[in-house]
Design an enzyme around this catalytic site. Structure first.
Site, PDB file in Angstrom:
ATOM      1  N   ALA A   1       2.821   6.211   2.671  1.00  0.00           N
ATOM      2  CA  ALA A   1       2.958   5.325   3.868  1.00  0.00           C
ATOM      3  C   ALA A   1       1.440   4.765   4.202  1.00  0.00           C
ATOM      4  CB  ALA A   1       3.077   6.251   5.087  1.00  0.00           C
ATOM      5  N   ASP A   2       1.543   3.655   4.863  1.00  0.00           N
ATOM      6  CA  ASP A   2       0.339   2.676   5.259  1.00  0.00           C
ATOM      7  C   ASP A   2       0.572   2.152   6.484  1.00  0.00           C
ATOM      8  OD1 ASP A   2      -2.209   1.919   4.334  1.00  0.00           O
ATOM      9  OD2 ASP A   2      -1.263  -0.143   4.647  1.00  0.00           O
ATOM     10  N   THR A   3      -0.534   2.573   7.529  1.00  0.00           N
ATOM     11  CA  THR A   3      -0.177   1.888   8.832  1.00  0.00           C
ATOM     12  C   THR A   3      -1.483   0.876   9.078  1.00  0.00           C
ATOM     13  OG1 THR A   3       0.760   4.089   9.657  1.00  0.00           O
ATOM     14  CG2 THR A   3      -0.116   2.488  11.276  1.00  0.00           C
TER      15      THR A   3
ATOM     16  N   ASN B   1       0.839  -1.337   0.083  1.00  0.00           N
ATOM     17  CA  ASN B   1      -0.038  -0.066  -0.090  1.00  0.00           C
ATOM     18  C   ASN B   1       0.868   1.156  -0.156  1.00  0.00           C
ATOM     19  OD1 ASN B   1      -2.242  -1.462  -0.297  1.00  0.00           O
ATOM     20  ND2 ASN B   1      -2.573  -1.422   2.210  1.00  0.00           N
TER      21      ASN B   1
ATOM     22  N   GLY C   1       4.074   0.759   6.672  1.00  0.00           N
ATOM     23  CA  GLY C   1       4.900   0.634   5.566  1.00  0.00           C
ATOM     24  C   GLY C   1       5.474   2.175   5.164  1.00  0.00           C
TER      25      GLY C   1
END
Length: 187
Positions: free
Chosen positions: A68-70, A47, A105
């Site tokens: 970013a992807d949390t 992602n 990420g």
């Protein structure tokens, strides 16, 4: 420093401002994917890269593009953003009195270079009463956050301790962002 943030997250914007970066905000037109916890690293990384690459394709790479992807992971399940208050209550009940992982990420593209990784933080919740959970959900804060809590807000009182980067739990591991930008030659 100029950067492009491939996210509409107000938390990520605030974190970058905290370290003196006023980014151009450009949310990515990218369909995020989900998955099982054994794939949580891959989901977060996929992602983040997808967002970063989509925005870099539009904006170019003359300035760094940050994606970013949390995700929150417990019991081999990725907890996304709750769809409603009922789901938020269920998520918080599941996290109560236990540890879980927050993975972000992180992907940065700059001048034909790309760096990407996943940052992990372990979060420990204290045991929560049903009344505490319902009162917190009633604030509305959990409804737009992965795992149904915001450590930087009222959700701070839910957390007993963390192992790892606090800013990662908020949504952007600032130290790693800084280090990657330096490695890629961004000033």
């Amino acid at each position: 420093m100029q950067v492009v943030l491939a996210s509409a997250s107000p938390r990520r914007l605030e974190l970058l401002r905290q370290i003196g970066i006023e980014p151009e905000v450009c949310p990515a037109d990218f369909e995020e994917s989900g998955g099982a916890a054994k794939e949580a690293d891959e989901v977060a990384l996929h992602n983040a890269l997808g967002k970063c690459r989509a925005v870099a394709a539009l904006k170019g790479e003359a300035v760094p593009v940050i994606g970013a992807d949390t995700v929150v992971v417990v019991d081999n399940v990725i907890l996304g953003k709750p769809k409603d208050a009922v789901e938020a209550v269920a998520m918080l009940q599941r996290l109560s009195g236990r540890a879980h992982e927050v993975l972000t990420g992180l992907a940065i593209k700059y001048k034909q270079q790309e760096a990407a990784e996943v940052v992990h933080t372990r979060v420990y919740f204290r045991k929560l009463s049903q009344a505490e959970i319902e009162a917190y959900v009633a604030t509305g804060e959990p409804l737009d956050k992965a795992g149904a809590y915001g450590i930087q807000g009222r959700g701070a009182v839910l957390v007993e301790k963390i192992d790892g980067c606090y800013n990662n739990v908020v949504g952007l591991p600032l130290t790693r962002v800084y280090e990657i930008l330096a490695k890629l030659g961004a000033e």
